[in-house]
Design a protein around this motif. Structure first.
Motif, PDB file in Angstrom:
ATOM      1  N   ALA A   1      34.306  49.605  29.549  1.00  0.00           N
ATOM      2  CA  ALA A   1      35.415  50.549  30.214  1.00  0.00           C
ATOM      3  C   ALA A   1      36.192  49.629  30.825  1.00  0.00           C
ATOM      4  O   ALA A   1      37.589  50.334  31.007  1.00  0.00           O
ATOM      5  N   VAL A   2      36.165  48.525  31.197  1.00  0.00           N
ATOM      6  CA  VAL A   2      37.222  47.501  31.686  1.00  0.00           C
ATOM      7  C   VAL A   2      37.052  46.293  30.812  1.00  0.00           C
ATOM      8  O   VAL A   2      36.268  45.671  30.573  1.00  0.00           O
ATOM      9  N   SER A   3      38.245  46.135  30.090  1.00  0.00           N
ATOM     10  CA  SER A   3      38.328  45.218  28.992  1.00  0.00           C
ATOM     11  C   SER A   3      38.507  43.800  29.514  1.00  0.00           C
ATOM     12  O   SER A   3      39.120  43.682  30.706  1.00  0.00           O
ATOM     13  N   ALA A   4      38.500  42.886  28.627  1.00  0.00           N
ATOM     14  CA  ALA A   4      39.037  41.545  28.963  1.00  0.00           C
ATOM     15  C   ALA A   4      40.500  41.414  29.203  1.00  0.00           C
ATOM     16  O   ALA A   4      41.162  42.075  28.608  1.00  0.00           O
ATOM     17  N   GLY A   5      40.917  40.682  30.274  1.00  0.00           N
ATOM     18  CA  GLY A   5      42.245  40.595  30.550  1.00  0.00           C
ATOM     19  C   GLY A   5      42.832  41.724  31.504  1.00  0.00           C
ATOM     20  O   GLY A   5      43.871  41.518  32.098  1.00  0.00           O
ATOM     21  N   THR A   6      41.933  42.428  31.920  1.00  0.00           N
ATOM     22  CA  THR A   6      42.488  43.585  32.952  1.00  0.00           C
ATOM     23  C   THR A   6      42.535  42.764  34.447  1.00  0.00           C
ATOM     24  O   THR A   6      41.680  42.036  34.696  1.00  0.00           O
ATOM     25  N   HIS A   7      43.617  43.225  35.094  1.00  0.00           N
ATOM     26  CA  HIS A   7      43.769  42.640  36.474  1.00  0.00           C
ATOM     27  C   HIS A   7      43.252  43.213  37.475  1.00  0.00           C
ATOM     28  O   HIS A   7      43.330  44.572  37.552  1.00  0.00           O
TER      29      HIS A   7
ATOM     30  N   ILE B   1      36.956  51.502  50.781  1.00  0.00           N
ATOM     31  CA  ILE B   1      36.383  50.278  51.666  1.00  0.00           C
ATOM     32  C   ILE B   1      37.636  49.331  52.350  1.00  0.00           C
ATOM     33  O   ILE B   1      38.612  49.566  51.624  1.00  0.00           O
ATOM     34  N   SER B   2      37.290  48.443  53.185  1.00  0.00           N
ATOM     35  CA  SER B   2      38.374  47.732  53.439  1.00  0.00           C
ATOM     36  C   SER B   2      38.435  46.487  52.612  1.00  0.00           C
ATOM     37  O   SER B   2      37.926  46.252  51.738  1.00  0.00           O
ATOM     38  N   ARG B   3      39.507  45.591  52.757  1.00  0.00           N
ATOM     39  CA  ARG B   3      39.593  44.481  51.926  1.00  0.00           C
ATOM     40  C   ARG B   3      38.761  43.555  52.055  1.00  0.00           C
ATOM     41  O   ARG B   3      38.473  42.638  51.146  1.00  0.00           O
ATOM     42  N   ALA B   4      37.978  43.388  53.017  1.00  0.00           N
ATOM     43  CA  ALA B   4      36.952  42.279  53.351  1.00  0.00           C
ATOM     44  C   ALA B   4      35.781  42.474  52.246  1.00  0.00           C
ATOM     45  O   ALA B   4      35.412  41.490  51.488  1.00  0.00           O
ATOM     46  N   PRO B   5      35.111  43.751  52.290  1.00  0.00           N
ATOM     47  CA  PRO B   5      34.142  43.880  51.198  1.00  0.00           C
ATOM     48  C   PRO B   5      34.900  43.915  49.748  1.00  0.00           C
ATOM     49  O   PRO B   5      33.888  43.647  48.748  1.00  0.00           O
ATOM     50  N   ALA B   6      35.994  44.348  49.704  1.00  0.00           N
ATOM     51  CA  ALA B   6      36.435  44.536  48.269  1.00  0.00           C
ATOM     52  C   ALA B   6      36.459  42.775  47.786  1.00  0.00           C
ATOM     53  O   ALA B   6      36.217  42.381  46.507  1.00  0.00           O
ATOM     54  N   ARG B   7      37.229  41.861  48.810  1.00  0.00           N
ATOM     55  CA  ARG B   7      37.158  40.661  48.291  1.00  0.00           C
ATOM     56  C   ARG B   7      35.805  40.026  48.054  1.00  0.00           C
ATOM     57  O   ARG B   7      35.675  39.052  47.349  1.00  0.00           O
ATOM     58  N   GLN B   8      34.917  40.454  48.861  1.00  0.00           N
ATOM     59  CA  GLN B   8      33.618  39.774  48.672  1.00  0.00           C
ATOM     60  C   GLN B   8      33.045  40.269  47.224  1.00  0.00           C
ATOM     61  O   GLN B   8      32.236  39.448  46.593  1.00  0.00           O
ATOM     62  N   ALA B   9      33.303  41.446  46.825  1.00  0.00           N
ATOM     63  CA  ALA B   9      32.719  42.147  45.566  1.00  0.00           C
ATOM     64  C   ALA B   9      33.351  41.244  44.533  1.00  0.00           C
ATOM     65  O   ALA B   9      32.688  40.899  43.282  1.00  0.00           O
ATOM     66  N   LEU B  10      34.900  40.910  44.659  1.00  0.00           N
ATOM     67  CA  LEU B  10      35.362  40.034  43.480  1.00  0.00           C
ATOM     68  C   LEU B  10      34.777  38.597  43.387  1.00  0.00           C
ATOM     69  O   LEU B  10      34.739  38.081  42.354  1.00  0.00           O
ATOM     70  N   SER B  11      34.502  38.226  44.715  1.00  0.00           N
ATOM     71  CA  SER B  11      34.151  36.751  44.808  1.00  0.00           C
ATOM     72  C   SER B  11      32.614  36.636  43.906  1.00  0.00           C
ATOM     73  O   SER B  11      32.473  35.932  43.224  1.00  0.00           O
ATOM     74  N   GLU B  12      31.877  37.709  44.082  1.00  0.00           N
ATOM     75  CA  GLU B  12      30.665  37.914  43.437  1.00  0.00           C
ATOM     76  C   GLU B  12      31.061  38.075  41.788  1.00  0.00           C
ATOM     77  O   GLU B  12      29.973  37.425  41.322  1.00  0.00           O
ATOM     78  N   LEU B  13      31.884  38.880  41.447  1.00  0.00           N
ATOM     79  CA  LEU B  13      31.972  38.938  39.912  1.00  0.00           C
ATOM     80  C   LEU B  13      32.540  37.576  39.516  1.00  0.00           C
ATOM     81  O   LEU B  13      32.293  37.317  38.449  1.00  0.00           O
ATOM     82  N   GLU B  14      33.279  36.931  40.440  1.00  0.00           N
ATOM     83  CA  GLU B  14      33.623  35.535  40.009  1.00  0.00           C
ATOM     84  C   GLU B  14      32.507  34.600  39.818  1.00  0.00           C
ATOM     85  O   GLU B  14      32.213  33.856  38.790  1.00  0.00           O
ATOM     86  N   ARG B  15      31.725  34.632  40.697  1.00  0.00           N
ATOM     87  CA  ARG B  15      30.374  33.811  40.763  1.00  0.00           C
ATOM     88  C   ARG B  15      29.524  34.012  39.560  1.00  0.00           C
ATOM     89  O   ARG B  15      28.850  33.146  38.946  1.00  0.00           O
ATOM     90  N   GLU B  16      29.349  35.289  39.110  1.00  0.00           N
ATOM     91  CA  GLU B  16      28.494  35.790  37.956  1.00  0.00           C
ATOM     92  C   GLU B  16      29.340  35.643  36.749  1.00  0.00           C
ATOM     93  O   GLU B  16      28.679  35.959  35.680  1.00  0.00           O
ATOM     94  N   GLY B  17      30.553  35.161  36.735  1.00  0.00           N
ATOM     95  CA  GLY B  17      31.267  34.782  35.416  1.00  0.00           C
ATOM     96  C   GLY B  17      31.919  36.310  34.743  1.00  0.00           C
ATOM     97  O   GLY B  17      32.193  36.089  33.429  1.00  0.00           O
ATOM     98  N   PHE B  18      32.165  37.215  35.610  1.00  0.00           N
ATOM     99  CA  PHE B  18      32.836  38.342  35.123  1.00  0.00           C
ATOM    100  C   PHE B  18      34.217  38.171  35.116  1.00  0.00           C
ATOM    101  O   PHE B  18      35.031  38.718  34.150  1.00  0.00           O
ATOM    102  N   VAL B  19      34.682  37.421  36.161  1.00  0.00           N
ATOM    103  CA  VAL B  19      36.185  37.662  36.373  1.00  0.00           C
ATOM    104  C   VAL B  19      36.543  36.189  36.579  1.00  0.00           C
ATOM    105  O   VAL B  19      35.707  35.081  37.089  1.00  0.00           O
ATOM    106  N   ARG B  20      37.796  35.784  36.580  1.00  0.00           N
ATOM    107  CA  ARG B  20      38.346  34.549  37.088  1.00  0.00           C
ATOM    108  C   ARG B  20      39.809  34.708  37.832  1.00  0.00           C
ATOM    109  O   ARG B  20      40.388  35.760  37.596  1.00  0.00           O
ATOM    110  N   LYS B  21      39.803  33.840  38.880  1.00  0.00           N
ATOM    111  CA  LYS B  21      41.191  33.985  39.615  1.00  0.00           C
ATOM    112  C   LYS B  21      42.480  33.924  38.649  1.00  0.00           C
ATOM    113  O   LYS B  21      42.878  33.227  37.498  1.00  0.00           O
ATOM    114  N   SER B  22      43.452  34.882  38.967  1.00  0.00           N
ATOM    115  CA  SER B  22      44.385  34.929  37.975  1.00  0.00           C
ATOM    116  C   SER B  22      45.331  33.738  38.362  1.00  0.00           C
ATOM    117  O   SER B  22      45.552  33.301  39.520  1.00  0.00           O
ATOM    118  N   GLN B  23      46.400  33.570  37.496  1.00  0.00           N
ATOM    119  CA  GLN B  23      47.391  32.434  37.984  1.00  0.00           C
ATOM    120  C   GLN B  23      48.396  33.088  38.846  1.00  0.00           C
ATOM    121  O   GLN B  23      49.178  32.088  39.454  1.00  0.00           O
TER     122      GLN B  23
END
Length: 338
Positions: free
Chosen positions: A31-37, A49-71
């Motif tokens: 449903a969310v494809s590769a390359g989605t920002h 939610i506030s940005r703090a738990p949103a940031r935490q969710a994205l960090s967890e996704l990065e740690r699990e290999g689902f996303v990487r930081k954008s340029q």
């Protein structure tokens, strides 16, 4: 009182974890494809939610290999292992996926139960003002989510507005308890009469069986079961009344049922056996025999006696309570004799 400790320490992980799990599922399902920002702000808005738990969710996704930081800014969804990137495909934005979201529990529901019990438990001591902005900050949610929580508290009859338009929860004084019970024994028997012809065939038998089984349990019955029995008679059964205005009027005094949910937990030793059980049995047996008039009388008698027991429970709890400070609640006044 103890020093303030924001309850968000326990609840913030629930909020970020929910966002993480939903996004991870959407990535796995395609449903969310590769390359989605993915950006903090968009995630926060989507999940309320506030940005703090949103940031935490994205960090967890990065740690699990689902996303990487954008340029640039935010994160970019990575291709799943073994799934090649889609050529010449413009990745959708997070907002474009709104119609395809996986269903999830609203943020206000995740935190509501804890806030309700924190607030109701304190009304045995005093009245309390509730601050929406401080509530949002303490639980790392948006003001909209905090507003939804307060709206539900109002709907349940727990909070009201003062003359200045500020939200507060009134103390459970003898006067306040007495007024609420007087409303209940005036309104609930009428709702009982109107509900009776609409009851499902098996309802009374089931409710009778539940009360009888609980009476056999005696002192072993727990607070959760007592609360469930209260809900069965005063909410489930009466809920078959189709008089909308009457049921809306009943909803205010039935805020006492929320207080009972807390009080049963703190006063289990007050009575050797729970005295409302034979009273409920009496009401249900009269209904089962078709004698609605005497069932209404039995219900009034039960509610009149319950008023005195409620005050005994409140006094017992108030004498032992020493609640910690919460940043979103301000104590207004101690309970004084009416």
């Amino acid at each position: 009182m103890n020093s303030p400790t924001p309850r968000a320490v326990g609840l913030s992980p629930k909020l970020y974890r929910r966002a993480f799990e939903v996004l991870a599922e959407e990535i796995v399902s395609g449903a969310v494809s590769a390359g989605t920002h993915l950006a903090e702000t968009a995630i926060a808005q989507r999940f309320g939610i506030s940005r703090a738990p949103a940031r935490q969710a994205l960090s967890e996704l990065e740690r699990e290999g689902f996303v990487r930081k954008s340029q640039t800014r935010g994160y970019e969804v990575l291709p799943l292992s073994g799934r090649p990137p889609e050529p010449d495909h413009q990745p959708p934005s997070i907002s474009a996926l709104a119609a395809d979201r996986i269903q999830f529990q609203p943020s206000w529901e995740l935190i509501y139960g804890e806030i309700e019990i924190e607030l109701v438990s304190r009304t045995s001591l005093a009245s309390w003002r509730i601050n929406e902005a401080a509530l949002a900050k303490a639980y790392h949610v948006s003001r909209t989510v905090a507003r939804d929580v307060v709206a539900r508290l109002q709907q349940r009859g727990i909070v009201r507005k003062d003359d200045s338009g500020r939200w507060y929860a009134p103390a459970l004084t003898e006067k306040h308890i007495g007024e609420l019970y007087e409303l209940r024994w005036a309104l609930e028997p009428l709702a009982l009469e109107k509900a009776f012809p609409r009851l499902p065939p098996d309802l009374l038998g089931r409710l009778l069986q539940n009360v009888e089984a609980s009476m056999v349990s005696g002192a072993e019955i727990d607070a959760g079961r007592l609360d469930a029995l209260e809900q069965e008679l005063h909410v489930e059964l009466l809920g078959h009344c189709d008089h909308q205005a009457l049921m809306q009027a009943i909803s205010l005094p039935q805020a006492l049922l929320v207080a009972h949910h807390f009080l049963y937990q703190g006063t289990s030793e007050l009575f050797e056996t729970e005295p409302f059980l034979p009273e409920h049995l009496d009401v249900l047996q009269r209904l089962s025999s078709g004698d609605v008039t005497s069932a209404k009388t039995a219900l009034v008698r039960h509610l009149q006696v319950s008023r005195e027991r409620a005050m005994l429970r409140i006094r017992a709890v108030a004498s032992t309570m020493s609640p910690r400070d919460l940043p979103y609640l301000e104590r207004l006044d101690p309970i004084r004799p009416d």
